[in-house]
Design a protein around this motif. Structure first.
Motif, mmCIF file in Angstrom:
data_model
loop_
_atom_site.group_PDB
_atom_site.id
_atom_site.type_symbol
_atom_site.label_atom_id
_atom_site.label_comp_id
_atom_site.label_asym_id
_atom_site.label_seq_id
_atom_site.Cartn_x
_atom_site.Cartn_y
_atom_site.Cartn_z
ATOM 1 N N PHE A 10 60.941 57.857 -48.279
ATOM 2 C CA PHE A 10 61.224 58.071 -49.699
ATOM 3 C C PHE A 10 60.013 58.561 -50.487
ATOM 4 O O PHE A 10 60.133 58.896 -51.651
ATOM 5 N N ILE A 11 58.854 58.594 -49.848
ATOM 6 C CA ILE A 11 57.678 59.065 -50.586
ATOM 7 C C ILE A 11 57.399 60.518 -50.179
ATOM 8 O O ILE A 11 56.937 60.789 -49.080
ATOM 9 N N GLY A 12 57.732 61.426 -51.053
ATOM 10 C CA GLY A 12 57.452 62.840 -50.826
ATOM 11 C C GLY A 12 58.243 63.447 -49.675
ATOM 12 O O GLY A 12 57.923 64.535 -49.207
ATOM 13 N N GLY A 13 59.253 62.735 -49.166
ATOM 14 C CA GLY A 13 60.096 63.285 -48.113
ATOM 15 C C GLY A 13 59.505 63.179 -46.719
ATOM 16 O O GLY A 13 60.193 63.389 -45.727
ATOM 17 N N ALA A 14 58.229 62.833 -46.617
ATOM 18 C CA ALA A 14 57.602 62.726 -45.298
ATOM 19 C C ALA A 14 57.829 61.326 -44.732
ATOM 20 O O ALA A 14 58.176 60.396 -45.460
ATOM 21 N N ALA A 15 57.649 61.207 -43.422
ATOM 22 C CA ALA A 15 57.795 59.889 -42.778
ATOM 23 C C ALA A 15 56.452 59.168 -42.847
ATOM 24 O O ALA A 15 55.438 59.683 -42.391
ATOM 25 N N ARG A 16 56.484 57.969 -43.410
ATOM 26 C CA ARG A 16 55.235 57.233 -43.617
ATOM 27 C C ARG A 16 55.035 56.166 -42.546
ATOM 28 O O ARG A 16 55.945 55.387 -42.262
ATOM 29 N N PHE A 17 53.861 56.139 -41.977
ATOM 30 C CA PHE A 17 53.488 55.078 -41.033
ATOM 31 C C PHE A 17 52.251 54.375 -41.578
ATOM 32 O O PHE A 17 51.261 55.014 -41.903
ATOM 33 N N MET A 18 52.365 53.034 -41.688
ATOM 34 C CA MET A 18 51.270 52.242 -42.253
ATOM 35 C C MET A 18 50.718 51.321 -41.175
ATOM 36 O O MET A 18 51.488 50.687 -40.456
ATOM 37 N N PHE A 19 49.424 51.210 -41.126
ATOM 38 C CA PHE A 19 48.802 50.376 -40.104
ATOM 39 C C PHE A 19 48.141 49.159 -40.753
ATOM 40 O O PHE A 19 47.448 49.282 -41.750
ATOM 41 N N ALA A 20 48.425 48.017 -40.165
ATOM 42 C CA ALA A 20 48.006 46.740 -40.763
ATOM 43 C C ALA A 20 46.780 46.190 -40.038
ATOM 44 O O ALA A 20 46.321 46.745 -39.037
ATOM 45 N N TRP A 21 46.290 45.078 -40.534
ATOM 46 C CA TRP A 21 45.084 44.449 -39.980
ATOM 47 C C TRP A 21 45.241 44.071 -38.512
ATOM 48 O O TRP A 21 44.270 43.990 -37.776
ATOM 49 N N ASP A 22 46.485 43.840 -38.075
ATOM 50 C CA ASP A 22 46.713 43.326 -36.719
ATOM 51 C C ASP A 22 47.312 44.379 -35.793
ATOM 52 O O ASP A 22 47.846 44.047 -34.733
ATOM 53 N N THR A 23 47.222 45.643 -36.171
ATOM 54 C CA THR A 23 47.870 46.688 -35.365
ATOM 55 C C THR A 23 47.339 46.682 -33.929
ATOM 56 O O THR A 23 46.137 46.647 -33.692
ATOM 57 N N ASP A 24 48.290 46.739 -33.015
ATOM 58 C CA ASP A 24 47.994 46.785 -31.588
ATOM 59 C C ASP A 24 48.008 48.264 -31.174
ATOM 60 O O ASP A 24 49.037 48.939 -31.298
ATOM 61 N N LEU A 25 46.857 48.733 -30.700
ATOM 62 C CA LEU A 25 46.765 50.155 -30.359
ATOM 63 C C LEU A 25 47.754 50.552 -29.270
ATOM 64 O O LEU A 25 48.243 51.683 -29.229
ATOM 65 N N GLY A 26 48.083 49.601 -28.385
ATOM 66 C CA GLY A 26 49.071 49.879 -27.340
ATOM 67 C C GLY A 26 50.438 50.192 -27.939
ATOM 68 O O GLY A 26 51.170 51.067 -27.459
ATOM 69 N N ARG A 27 50.745 49.502 -28.998
ATOM 70 C CA ARG A 27 52.025 49.730 -29.680
ATOM 71 C C ARG A 27 51.999 51.086 -30.414
ATOM 72 O O ARG A 27 53.017 51.767 -30.489
ATOM 73 N N VAL A 28 50.842 51.461 -30.919
ATOM 74 C CA VAL A 28 50.705 52.795 -31.543
ATOM 75 C C VAL A 28 50.949 53.861 -30.473
ATOM 76 O O VAL A 28 51.632 54.866 -30.716
ATOM 77 N N ASP A 29 50.408 53.619 -29.292
ATOM 78 C CA ASP A 29 50.603 54.573 -28.199
ATOM 79 C C ASP A 29 52.084 54.686 -27.833
ATOM 80 O O ASP A 29 52.573 55.774 -27.522
ATOM 81 N N GLU A 30 52.794 53.558 -27.867
ATOM 82 C CA GLU A 30 54.243 53.608 -27.589
ATOM 83 C C GLU A 30 54.958 54.470 -28.619
ATOM 84 O O GLU A 30 55.857 55.246 -28.288
ATOM 85 N N LEU A 31 54.554 54.303 -29.881
ATOM 86 C CA LEU A 31 55.158 55.108 -30.944
ATOM 87 C C LEU A 31 54.879 56.597 -30.694
ATOM 88 O O LEU A 31 55.785 57.432 -30.810
ATOM 89 N N CYS A 32 53.643 56.903 -30.315
ATOM 90 C CA CYS A 32 53.282 58.306 -30.069
ATOM 91 C C CYS A 32 54.097 58.879 -28.908
ATOM 92 O O CYS A 32 54.573 60.011 -28.983
#
Ligand code: PLP
Length: 355
Positions: free
Chosen positions: A319-341
């Protein structure tokens, strides 16, 4: 990863407030849960938190702890305005788009004067335009500028940008308020001191976000000009923002500030955003929708690609500018980011390409 009711609680990157409480805040809460102490902020934890803020900001600021950012922003702005005043903000500002009219409500009608901007940032020129647009009695009198650091679009104002804005504010007799729901991410990104990013750059009042930084609830309102804080305690009480067991709003701040976790948490979140950004490069059909400067990444991709990603269970907002927003928090697991990628790459290859 844990499970509740058989559902796995996998990390999602739709918002940085999906994350839980960081260990430093949690253990300070546990430590504060000892015995009886006086209520309504007249307690050692609140004193300690307030002094930590003064030390961190190198300033004898007035400190108030409230439950959330909407209250912090609205009450801070209300304290700077009469009901006939105007508050200049950017069009994507949280106060304009996500606070349900609370700034106008708590100020008894001060009007938000919205500056158009492509990237969500205010500039001296956009402030000047609104500050000088009308001089007559029929238009609300501009009184405050509010900017968000880091912004809703994941951008960060440089010190030079902040100082230019502060100069413009001075020229028009405007106060400068900063929505710092992600202030820590901005400080981590700039590598400057909290003082430089706030009062040394002309900020009069800062709302410093604790929730997205690793607390359960809580934002701090810091008045660098103590006169501006007159009666703010009454304003908080009237608005239902005076915690009777204040120690539990204060203790997590003590945990974050004394341990330095506030900055470590933000630094980690920003790093995860960069990590995500790097892996996105080279995926055909997926582009960055803006520069990555803090803990947000905005992506442009065809709707079928985004839909395929949703079908794989990923959550994100568009909903912000039509783009897909991904936010990263203090506890983000880089392995999970890799899964998303990995999923994003597969979705783009299968669902995004013609034929
Ligand atoms: C999250 C956020 C807030 C605070 O919102 P609440 O839900 O009221 O705590 C304020 N400003 C910005 C820019 C935010 O992202």
């Amino acid at each position: 990863m844990t499970a509740i009711d058989g559902r796995e609680l996998l990390q999602q990157f739709a918002s940085d407030n999906y994350a839980g409480i960081c260990p430093e805040a949690w253990s300070a809460m546990a430590a504060a849960n000892e015995g009886h102490v006086t209520s309504y902020g007249d307690d050692p934890w609140t004193d300690r938190a307030s002094n930590e803020f003064r030390e961190l900001f190198e300033a004898e600021c007035e400190v108030f702890l409230v439950f959330n950012g909407t209250a912090a922003n609205s009450l801070a702005l209300a304290s700077l305005c009469q009901s006939y005043h105007g508050v200049i903000c950017g069009e994507s500002a949280h106060v304009e788009t996500d606070e349900c009219g609370a700034p106008e409500f708590f100020s008894n009608g001060s009007k938000l004067l919205v500056a158009h901007s492509a990237d969500g940032k205010l500039t001296p020129a956009s402030i000047r335009e609104l500050a000088t647009k009308r001089q007559d009695i029929h238009y609300p009198k501009p009184r405050v500028v509010t900017l968000t650091q880091s912004t809703e679009m994941g951008r960060v104002y440089s010190l030079a940008e902040l100082r230019a804005i502060a100069d413009e504010c001075k020229a028009h007799g405007l106060y400068l308020h900063m929505d710092g729901a992600r202030f820590a991410n901005a400080v981590a990104s700039l590598g400057c001191s909290p003082a430089e990013v706030s009062w040394k750059s002309g900020v009069d009042v800062l709302c410093f976000g604790g929730t997205k930084n690793g607390m359960a609830v809580g934002e701090a309102v810091l008045f660098f000009d103590r006169k501006l804080a007159a009666d703010f305690d009454y304003r908080c009480k009237q608005a239902g923002q005076l915690a009777s067991k204040m120690r539990f709003l204060a203790a997590p701040w003590v945990g974050l500030l004394e341990s330095g976790a506030w900055l470590r948490n933000a630094t980690h979140a920003n790093l995860c955003a960069r990590h995500f950004e790097k892996q996105i490069e080279g995926i055909a059909g997926v582009q960055l929708a803006g520069p990555v400067e803090a803990n947000a990444v905005f992506l442009a991709a065809a709707e079928p690609v985004l839909e395929a990603l949703r079908k794989r269970g990923w959550r994100f907002y568009t909903f912000i500018g039509g783009a897909a927003r991904f936010m990263f928090a203090w506890d983000t697991d880089l392995g999970r980011v890799d899964e998303l990628c990995r999923d994003l790459r597969e979705c783009a290859e299968r669902d995004g390409l013609p034929g």
